[in-house]
Design an enzyme around this catalytic site. Structure first.
Site, short mmCIF file in Angstrom:
data_model
loop_
_atom_site.label_atom_id
_atom_site.label_comp_id
_atom_site.label_asym_id
_atom_site.label_seq_id
_atom_site.Cartn_x
_atom_site.Cartn_y
_atom_site.Cartn_z
N MET A 152 -114.39 14.02 -30.69
CA MET A 152 -112.99 14.03 -29.83
C MET A 152 -111.96 14.83 -30.69
SD MET A 152 -110.92 13.37 -27.36
CE MET A 152 -109.26 13.58 -27.52
N GLU A 199 -111.96 22.71 -22.27
CA GLU A 199 -113.46 22.46 -22.67
C GLU A 199 -114.02 24.00 -22.62
OE1 GLU A 199 -114.23 20.14 -24.19
OE2 GLU A 199 -112.91 18.52 -23.59
N HIS A 202 -115.96 23.81 -32.24
CA HIS A 202 -115.37 23.25 -30.95
C HIS A 202 -114.14 22.37 -31.12
CE1 HIS A 202 -115.98 22.07 -26.83
NE2 HIS A 202 -115.17 21.17 -27.08
N GLU A 203 -114.19 21.68 -32.01
CA GLU A 203 -113.23 20.41 -31.94
C GLU A 203 -111.78 21.13 -32.51
OE1 GLU A 203 -113.53 18.08 -30.32
OE2 GLU A 203 -115.51 18.30 -30.02
N ASN A 252 -108.79 15.01 -31.49
CA ASN A 252 -107.40 14.30 -32.07
C ASN A 252 -106.80 15.15 -33.00
OD1 ASN A 252 -108.25 11.65 -30.80
ND2 ASN A 252 -109.77 12.01 -32.63
ZN LIG Z 1 -114.24 19.71 -25.96
#
Ligand SMILES: [Zn+2]
Length: 698
Positions: free
Chosen positions: A105, A162, A139-140, A107
């Site tokens: 995730m 995404e 990706h994050e 954050n």
């Molecule tokens: Zn993502």
């Protein structure tokens, strides 16, 4: 750990400590992070930014790859987005456990990643898992801009976050690790997306989201993989430089603010990509997969003239879609193999002139989100010229033809002939695809042991020489894709029942008795997977004991999950019962049940239905309505479709049953498709075996 660095830490009179974090810039609430525990942190500086990895105590060394990834990627993103990372620090925090539905995730300033997707242990982490660690970190980190600095106004545009982060992760990983051939992996992503998108139960990339339920349903292959594929296509249409100029302008204009999809298109169009908005609109506002058909090809004066038409590829409504396909502006790039690539935007029908004559490819470079259907003579030429194609076109051609066969657009023999034509000296990344194309038909004949044996014999004959070349163990100076190829060969041949691979797995497993480190290395869980799949009771018990005495929480949960992979239904039943005890640990239990569903989906679904409340307590609240659809979704059994339907009728609302409905549609189509394909595959095998016997002079 918070989004910002600790500003002050003061001991209080009552023995507690008051920790104050720095104040973030204006940000979205869903990105707030607070983590606490017995933690260890390792840092490095990248310009003015402190990059950190945070793990449970004793594990921080295993996060070195994640930290190295951050340090490699951040300067690239600072430059690419044109807006440097705005916070003073960026941590990646490894947390214990796992989810059946996500890995990490984004954050802001404090990415959370499950340990299994971030920590690397040389004693057990496979090369594939190492690459995932890098890619997930990328990706994050892309989200730190796309999502965090600029956030979509509402969940309707979730794909902006995404799809973009997935596309960017592939792009930067390819830039930093060119030897991994990341762009070729986009074909696999496209296939996942089309696997949903070719059914009438699909949805557009941009979709209406009104409830929490619909938010969680939106995290699917359409949002991620179709999103990535469409962005890759649009970048290819705009050109890398124009596209990046558009992204930079978008970042600058909308930093610390909210956007909708159209804001991105207007930024890229303003940067010079005329016509991009129309294409983007077609591919994001309407669902489905275009089919580009070559209606005819003529060689005139050393040039090839292609007549193209656009239809719609469908797995469950072919006749209706043939009559009235949706219309897209499709950017097509085509070439005669080895020749110059030409481009056009196809609207309905069109003609393309390509220099040269011979076999041609319509989706050259595979950046297009569509399937390509060729006349039989071009298919035959492509099979003959296969190794002259680039690896990404080889991968795309195999995937297209497989699906065109499944969909009934052409005889399955085209795809089987193509798989058969892949030579043993093709590139390793393509050879790594081959086992899957043999396991597919093998799965279609589930329950028909005689035919499965024939398919296995074919697969072993084709793949064993390749496995002999790459060997069971890593060799110094081997090619960068060899570890992936080796893993693909061992795991698939092992699962299909290849005697030599199973014997080798058992030999290595037995060696653990005298040397507990006998299996250590990147294939540890691959070998254990083969052993677990073919386990008897004594082996299963031994694996369970191994899980309970595993050296790390990560090893423990992976071995427990393998207990669910047993082919023997009596053992998979034991695994299911074990999953509802406290022994494996809460989040591992759900993984065991998912593992059982791979080969025993009916058993897993029946078990979950009988223990619904206990099962639901094991998985994330927001995705409970999807879980059964995922467990049973790979089936070809109409009884499974009926069971899922009855479950949805009883427990789900119309909005919350969409994922289950997609599974039901896929199962029903699969049942029809497999019944149609079985005689075709048998006939192909007969012919193949006759030729082989003929060659041997029998
Ligand atoms: Zn993502």
């Amino acid at each position: 750990v918070g989004n910002m660095l600790v500003a002050a830490s003061t001991a209080q009179r009552d023995g507690t400590t008051l920790v104050t974090f720095g104040t973030t810039p204006r940000m979205s609430t869903y990105l707030l992070f607070l983590g606490l525990g017995e933690l260890e942190r390792m840092t490095t500086m990248s310009g003015p930014t402190e990059l950190g990895v945070v793990t449970g105590r004793g594990n921080v060394k295993k996060a070195q790859l994640a930290l190295d990834a951050s340090a490699e990627i951040l300067p690239y993103f600072n430059e690419y987005f044109g807006t440097p990372f705005p916070l003073p620090k960026l941590d990646n925090v490894a947390g214990p456990g796992q989810s059946q539905f996500f890995a990490a995730m984004e954050n802001w300033g404090a990415i959370f990643t499950f340990e299994r997707s971030m920590l690397v242990d040389p004693k057990s982490t496979s090369e594939a898992a190492r690459r995932r660690v890098y890619e997930i970190a990328a990706h994050e980190m892309a989200h730190q801009w796309f999502g965090d600095l600029v956030t979509m106004a509402w969940w309707d545009d979730l794909w902006l976050n995404e799809g973009f982060a997935s596309w960017m992760a592939t792009k930067v990983t390819d830039r930093m690790k060119p030897e991994w051939d990341m762009l070729v992996t986009r074909v696999a992503g496209r296939e996942r997306a089309m696997g949903l998108d070719a059914f009438t139960t699909t949805h557009p990339v941009v979709q209406q989201v009104r409830t929490v339920e619909e938010v969680s349903q939106a995290f699917d292959a359409i949002t991620y993989q179709k999103g990535e594929a469409v962005i890759a296509m649009l970048e290819s249409f705009a050109g890398e430089d124009v596209w990046r100029a558009g992204i930079r302008a978008y970042m600058q204009r909308h930093a610390y603010g909210n956007t909708v999809t159209g804001d991105l298109w207007s930024a890229v169009e303003s940067a010079g990509a005329t016509g991009l908005g129309t294409i983007a609109h077609d591919f994001t506002m309407q669902p489905g997969v275009p089919l580009v058909k070559v209606e005819g090809a003529q060689c005139v004066n050393g040039a090839t003239r292609l007549s193209l038409s656009q239809g719609e590829f469908s797995r469950d409504a072919r006749e209706a879609k043939d009559k009235t396909p949706l219309a897209w502006h499709v950017p097509v790039k085509a070439q005669v193999v080895g020749g110059e690539v030409h481009s056009m935007v196809l609207e309905g029908k069109g003609v393309m002139e390509l220099p040269g004559c011979g076999a041609y490819v319509v989706n050259a470079g595979q950046a297009g989100y569509y399937r390509s259907l060729y006349p039989a003579d071009n298919m035959a030429r492509l099979a003959k010229d296969f190794t002259r194609l680039t690896p990404i076109d080889q991968s795309g051609l195999l995937a297209d033809n497989w699906q065109l066969g499944l969909g009934g657009y052409q005889p399955m023999s085209h795809a089987l002939d193509l798989v058969d034509a892949v030579p043993a000296d093709a590139s390793d990344i393509i050879l790594a695809d081959l086992p899957g194309y043999m396991d597919g038909p093998h799965g279609i004949f589930e329950g028909d042991t005689a035919t499965q044996k024939r398919i296995l014999a074919y697969a072993s004959a084709r793949l064993t020489p390749i496995l002999a070349r790459v060997g069971y163990d890593a060799r110094p100076d081997e090619g960068p894709q060899v570890p992936m190829l080796r893993q693909s060969l061992i795991s698939t041949l092992g699962a299909m029942g290849d005697e030599a691979v199973i014997a080798e797995a058992r030999r290595r497993f037995a060696a653990l008795g005298s040397d507990p480190a006998a299996l250590d290395g990147p294939l540890k869980f691959v070998w254990l997977g083969v052993v677990a799949h073919h386990a008897d009771q004594a082996t299963w018990d031994r694996l369970r004991a191994m899980a309970n005495s595993a050296p790390s929480a990560l090893d423990k949960s992976q071995i427990f999950a393998l207990l669910g992979r047993a082919k023997d239904p009596a053992l998979s039943a034991q695994a299911l019962r074990l999953a509802l005890t406290d022994e494996p640990g809460k989040t591992t239990s759900a993984a065991i049940i998912a593992a059982v569903a791979v080969d025993h989906d009916m058993q897993a679904v029946d078990f979950v239905l009988a223990h619904r409340a206990q099962y639901e307590a094991l998985i994330d609240v927001s995705v409970r309505s999807q879980a059964l659809g995922r467990l049973g979704g790979g089936s070809a059994d109409l009884a499974m479709a009926d069971k899922l339907n009855a479950y949805a009728d009883a427990y789900l609302t119309p909005e919350s049953r969409k994922v289950v409905d997609r599974s039901i549609a896929a199962i029903r189509t699969r049942a029809v498709t497999w019944a149609r394909l079985k005689p075709d595959i048998m006939a192909w095998l007969d012919a193949k075996e006759a030729t082989t016997r003929g060659r041997r002079g029998e």
